[in-house]
Scaffold this active site. Sequence first.
Site, mmCIF file in Angstrom:
data_model
loop_
_atom_site.group_PDB
_atom_site.id
_atom_site.type_symbol
_atom_site.label_atom_id
_atom_site.label_comp_id
_atom_site.label_asym_id
_atom_site.label_seq_id
_atom_site.Cartn_x
_atom_site.Cartn_y
_atom_site.Cartn_z
ATOM 1 N N LEU A 139 1.169 -1.437 0.006
ATOM 2 C CA LEU A 139 0.498 0.298 -0.039
ATOM 3 C C LEU A 139 1.112 1.098 0.115
ATOM 4 C CD1 LEU A 139 -2.872 -0.893 2.833
ATOM 5 C CD2 LEU A 139 -3.092 -1.301 0.335
ATOM 6 N N ASP A 140 0.357 2.509 -0.343
ATOM 7 C CA ASP A 140 1.157 3.620 -0.786
ATOM 8 C C ASP A 140 1.640 4.443 0.704
ATOM 9 O OD1 ASP A 140 1.601 3.377 -3.644
ATOM 10 O OD2 ASP A 140 -0.893 4.617 -3.647
ATOM 11 N N LYS A 141 2.720 4.913 1.162
ATOM 12 C CA LYS A 141 2.943 5.173 2.604
ATOM 13 C C LYS A 141 1.302 5.228 3.269
ATOM 14 C CE LYS A 141 5.420 9.220 5.166
ATOM 15 N NZ LYS A 141 6.635 10.160 4.146
ATOM 16 N N ARG A 179 -5.288 5.730 -8.538
ATOM 17 C CA ARG A 179 -5.465 7.507 -7.969
ATOM 18 C C ARG A 179 -5.055 7.349 -9.675
ATOM 19 N NH1 ARG A 179 0.250 7.844 -4.679
ATOM 20 N NH2 ARG A 179 -0.499 9.490 -4.486
#
Length: 327
Positions: A141-143, A240
Amino acid sequence: MTDNVESVELDAIVPESFYGKRLDQALAELFPDYSRSRIKDWILAGNVSVNDVNVSKPREKLVGGESVAINAQIEVHGSHQAQDIELDIVYEDDDILVINKPRDLVVHPGAGNADGTILNALLNHVPDIATVPRAGIVHRLDKDTTGLMVVAKTIPAQTHLVEQLQAREISREYEAVVYGTMVAGGMVDQPIGRHPTKRTSMAIRETGKLATTHYRVMEKFRAHTHLRLKLETGRTHQIRVHMSYLKHPLVGDPLYGGRPKLPKRAGPDMVHMLRTFNRQALHAAQLELAHPISGEWMGWQAPLPDDMVELLAVLKQDTEEHGVDWE
């Protein structure tokens, strides 16, 4: 820390039905807990014998009835330190653990994040996970994305989870808040690749990898929409990029959404919320998969984090005060 090694010793008799199979294919079927690429590396390194004779050609053909053996070593890489970082563990057994990732926590060490990551936390929580590639991390998962991640604690679990991911058998659903009022759900089926000039960004590209995102409307607001999304594929920044492609970027996403867009007649609470919500409003809310060892179908859910709950409350209040803008 220095690198250590762990021994792997496997043996089997090749079934007669394997007549004509290549050695790497046969070993992958005989020892399904290890990936074909790992088995191929072991063959090339001279770690495999057939009838007590070392064989280093993956394409070597078998006739059936041979005795095969693997004597290899798995490196335990010591380049990453174990760190006592708290993990929100939703589920754990001998083979896997599922965590609810908070914002601001990077999954894997990299440029600008040498430590303080989930990987460092995993090495502390499960020291033996150092023998598993990438410390058992099979998806990221992205930060600043919150929510559920599954981690493999053993090599067999990792092998089977990766196979499920590649076969699109793991179900992952997200919740997001986007700009603009979307009247209906749908699907985005657009390939994603590295941006031609912005190397830290992804983009819709004809030469990119297949990417499919399904979405449905959970709640409509005056100038925003609360979505539920399901991934068929798991490309970097997929949701996104796809939402930005639809001209409905995620709230708080500076990379694909630009500066905050303030609706007309926005009150002070709305202005403050949109200007200070400093991460993409994206949460991995549900995860379902077949347990990599038992095969049991399992599922977990993680409630929305407080910041997204507060965001939705402000959007609802704004809608009640001003009605709905359909422009």
